[in-house]
Motif scaffolding. Structure first.
Motif, mmCIF file in Angstrom:
data_model
loop_
_atom_site.group_PDB
_atom_site.id
_atom_site.type_symbol
_atom_site.label_atom_id
_atom_site.label_comp_id
_atom_site.label_asym_id
_atom_site.label_seq_id
_atom_site.Cartn_x
_atom_site.Cartn_y
_atom_site.Cartn_z
ATOM 1 N N GLY A 133 -0.599 1.923 -3.300
ATOM 2 C CA GLY A 133 -0.568 1.446 -1.916
ATOM 3 C C GLY A 133 0.006 2.501 -0.997
ATOM 4 O O GLY A 133 0.048 3.701 -1.321
ATOM 5 N N GLU A 134 0.496 2.033 0.147
ATOM 6 C CA GLU A 134 0.882 2.962 1.205
ATOM 7 C C GLU A 134 2.390 3.261 1.185
ATOM 8 O O GLU A 134 2.807 4.374 0.882
ATOM 9 C CB GLU A 134 0.476 2.323 2.535
ATOM 10 C CG GLU A 134 0.818 3.116 3.743
ATOM 11 C CD GLU A 134 0.266 2.469 5.016
ATOM 12 O OE1 GLU A 134 -0.821 1.850 4.970
ATOM 13 O OE2 GLU A 134 0.934 2.565 6.055
ATOM 14 N N ALA A 135 3.176 2.260 1.480
ATOM 15 C CA ALA A 135 4.620 2.466 1.592
ATOM 16 C C ALA A 135 5.296 1.103 1.559
ATOM 17 O O ALA A 135 4.673 0.093 1.907
ATOM 18 C CB ALA A 135 4.946 3.172 2.904
ATOM 19 N N PRO A 136 6.555 1.065 1.168
ATOM 20 C CA PRO A 136 7.254 -0.225 1.172
ATOM 21 C C PRO A 136 7.356 -0.793 2.579
ATOM 22 O O PRO A 136 7.472 -0.049 3.549
ATOM 23 C CB PRO A 136 8.651 0.133 0.655
ATOM 24 C CG PRO A 136 8.575 1.521 0.129
ATOM 25 C CD PRO A 136 7.402 2.187 0.742
ATOM 26 N N GLY A 137 7.293 -2.104 2.667
ATOM 27 C CA GLY A 137 7.588 -2.804 3.920
ATOM 28 C C GLY A 137 9.003 -3.365 3.835
ATOM 29 O O GLY A 137 9.789 -2.974 2.961
ATOM 30 N N GLU A 140 9.870 -5.154 0.450
ATOM 31 C CA GLU A 140 9.936 -4.199 -0.655
ATOM 32 C C GLU A 140 11.202 -3.347 -0.543
ATOM 33 O O GLU A 140 11.867 -3.068 -1.537
ATOM 34 C CB GLU A 140 8.695 -3.289 -0.638
ATOM 35 C CG GLU A 140 7.388 -3.999 -0.982
ATOM 36 C CD GLU A 140 6.818 -4.839 0.140
ATOM 37 O OE1 GLU A 140 7.210 -4.620 1.302
ATOM 38 O OE2 GLU A 140 5.980 -5.735 -0.126
ATOM 39 N N PRO A 146 7.563 -2.655 -5.269
ATOM 40 C CA PRO A 146 6.392 -2.604 -4.410
ATOM 41 C C PRO A 146 5.663 -3.952 -4.335
ATOM 42 O O PRO A 146 5.660 -4.730 -5.295
ATOM 43 C CB PRO A 146 5.482 -1.560 -5.075
ATOM 44 C CG PRO A 146 5.984 -1.370 -6.443
ATOM 45 C CD PRO A 146 7.412 -1.818 -6.472
ATOM 46 N N PHE A 147 5.048 -4.183 -3.205
ATOM 47 C CA PHE A 147 4.148 -5.332 -3.007
ATOM 48 C C PHE A 147 4.782 -6.673 -3.419
ATOM 49 O O PHE A 147 4.284 -7.354 -4.310
ATOM 50 C CB PHE A 147 2.832 -5.100 -3.756
ATOM 51 C CG PHE A 147 1.921 -4.115 -3.061
ATOM 52 C CD1 PHE A 147 1.175 -4.487 -1.949
ATOM 53 C CD2 PHE A 147 1.834 -2.803 -3.504
ATOM 54 C CE1 PHE A 147 0.352 -3.575 -1.291
ATOM 55 C CE2 PHE A 147 1.018 -1.872 -2.850
ATOM 56 C CZ PHE A 147 0.266 -2.266 -1.753
ATOM 57 N N ASN A 173 3.351 3.431 -4.686
ATOM 58 C CA ASN A 173 2.976 3.699 -3.298
ATOM 59 C C ASN A 173 2.948 5.195 -3.039
ATOM 60 O O ASN A 173 3.583 5.970 -3.763
ATOM 61 C CB ASN A 173 4.011 3.080 -2.354
ATOM 62 C CG ASN A 173 3.795 1.587 -2.167
ATOM 63 O OD1 ASN A 173 2.680 1.129 -1.922
ATOM 64 N ND2 ASN A 173 4.869 0.822 -2.292
ATOM 65 N N HIS A 247 -6.740 -2.278 1.925
ATOM 66 C CA HIS A 247 -5.352 -2.659 1.669
ATOM 67 C C HIS A 247 -5.228 -4.185 1.818
ATOM 68 O O HIS A 247 -5.817 -4.775 2.718
ATOM 69 C CB HIS A 247 -4.448 -1.952 2.677
ATOM 70 C CG HIS A 247 -3.008 -2.023 2.323
ATOM 71 N ND1 HIS A 247 -2.267 -3.180 2.463
ATOM 72 C CD2 HIS A 247 -2.162 -1.095 1.811
ATOM 73 C CE1 HIS A 247 -1.028 -2.940 2.062
ATOM 74 N NE2 HIS A 247 -0.945 -1.684 1.657
#
Ligand code: URA
Length: 288
Positions: A133-137, A140, A146-147, A173, A247
Motif C-alpha cells: 500500500g501507500e503509507a500508514p494513516g 495504523e 498496516p491497513f 507500505n 487502493h
C-alpha cells in the motif's frame, strides 16, 4: 605484522566488511541484486504457504538477475520510464527481523518527529502473495500495523474473497511512517524508505505482488502511468509478477470500481494456481 592470523579473526573482519558494504548499498537505495537464477520448486501441495527454504526463495524461475537488470519490466504497452536503474535494496533475503532491526527508530526522513509508531509490515514472512500500500494513516500510526482502519477492513475482505487471510499474506507500505494529514508521500520520503521495502520484498520473496494505488505501483514498476492504464494485467519487477490495482481507500469512495479490482484479484488467484499455489480457503466466485 598487523594481519590477523586467527582464521576466526579473518572471518570476523570479512563479515564486518560485508556488513559495511551492504549498509552502504542500502543507504544508496538500491534494490538487492539476487544471487542469480534459483530454481523455485512448485508448491504442488497448494498449502498456501511457500515452503521453500529461505535461501531458496530469492529469485523466481524467470528472473534474469545480474547487474543492470531493470527494476521493473513491463508486460506490454502503456508503461512509462523503464530505465535500467541500478539494482535497488538492501541485503538479499535478510530475514525480516534483521531488516526491522536495521530500520531501528528511524529518523531518515522528516516524518519521524510526527509519527507515533513505525508501521513496518504484517503477515507471513514466507507468504507467496504480498500486498503493498501507500503509507500508514491515523489508525495504523496509532496501532503500528498496516491497513487496520476502514480501508484495511476492505482490504481484509478483498484478501478473504481471494481465499487468503491477513496472517497468510504479507502486507507492507511504501512509507513506514504516517505523512501528516494523510498527504501524499513526498519523493524524499519514498527515497528514504525504499531500501526497506526492497529488503522486505527480498525477505518474503513473494511469487506475486499486488500494488494498491498509485505510489506503490509507481515505485515498484518505475512508472508514472495512471493506475487505470496499469491495472488489469501483470507487469514484472525483477521477474516477480506484479498486479497493480486500486487502493481500497479509493474503492471506498468509488465502489463502482470494485468490479475491476476484483477482476485484477481473480487474475492473481489464477496466476498463483498456475504455479501450484492454491489459497488456504475457497475463493469467492463473484465481486465483493
Ligand atoms: N492506506 C495504506 O496505503 N496503508 C495503510 O497501512 C493504511 C491505509
Amino acid at each position: 605484522m598487523d594481519e590477523p592470523t586467527d582464521p576466526r579473526d579473518e572471518l570476523r573482519e570479512l563479515v564486518s566488511k560485508l556488513r559495511a558494504e551492504l549498509a552502504r548499498r542500502a543507504r544508496a537505495g538500491a534494490f538487492a541484486a539476487p544471487a542469480g537464477p534459483t530454481p523455485r520448486p512448485v508448491d504442488a501441495g497448494g498449502s498456501g504457504r511457500d515452503e521453500r527454504p529461505h535461501q531458496d526463495r530469492q529469485a523466481p524461475p524467470d528472473h534474469k538477475g545480474g547487474a543492470g537488470d531493470s527494476l521493473a519490466r513491463d508486460a506490454g504497452p502503456g508503461h512509462a520510464s523503464l530505465g535500467d536503474e541500478p539494482e535497488m535494496g538492501a541485503t538479499p533475503g535478510r530475514p525480516l527481523a534483521e531488516v526491522r532491526r536495521e530500520l531501528g527508530d528511524c529518523t531518515r526522513c522528516k516524518l519521524a518527529p510526527s509519527r507515533q509508531n513505525i508501521v513496518f509490515g504484517v503477515g507471513d514472512e514466507r507468504a507467496p502473495l504480498m500486498f503493498i500500500g501507500e503509507a500508514p494513516g491515523r489508525d495504523e500510526d496509532r496501532l503500528g500495523e498496516p491497513f487496520v482502519g476502514k480501508a484495511g477492513a476492505l482490504l481484509d475482505r478483498m484478501i478473504a474473497a481471494m481465499g487468503w487471510s491477513r496472517d497468510r499474506v504479507y502486507i507492507a507500505n511504501v512509507l513506514k511512517c504516517r505523512p501528516p494529514q494523510n498527504r501524499d508521500p513526498a519523493p524524499d520520503e519514498i527515497e528514504a524508505c525504499k531500501p526497506f521495502l526492497a529488503a522486505q520484498i527480498d525477505a518474503v520473496a513473494p511469487r506475486v505482488i499486488v500494488t494498491l494505488g498509485k505510489p506503490a505501483a509507481h515505485l515498484i514498476l518505475d512508472t508514472s502511468a495512471p493506475i487505470s492504464a496499469l491495472r488489469g494485467r501483470f507487469h514484472q519487477m525483477r521477474g516477480v509478477p506484479v498486479m497493480p490495482t486500486f487502493h481500497p481507500a479509493f474503492l471506498l469512495r468509488s465502489p463502482d470500481k470494485k468490479r475491476e479490482a476484483w477482476s485484477d484479484l481473480k487474475q492473481v488467484i489464477e496466476r498463483l494456481a498456475q504455479i501450484g499455489i492454491d489459497p488456504p480457503h475457497r475463493p469467492k466466485t463473484s465481486s465483493t
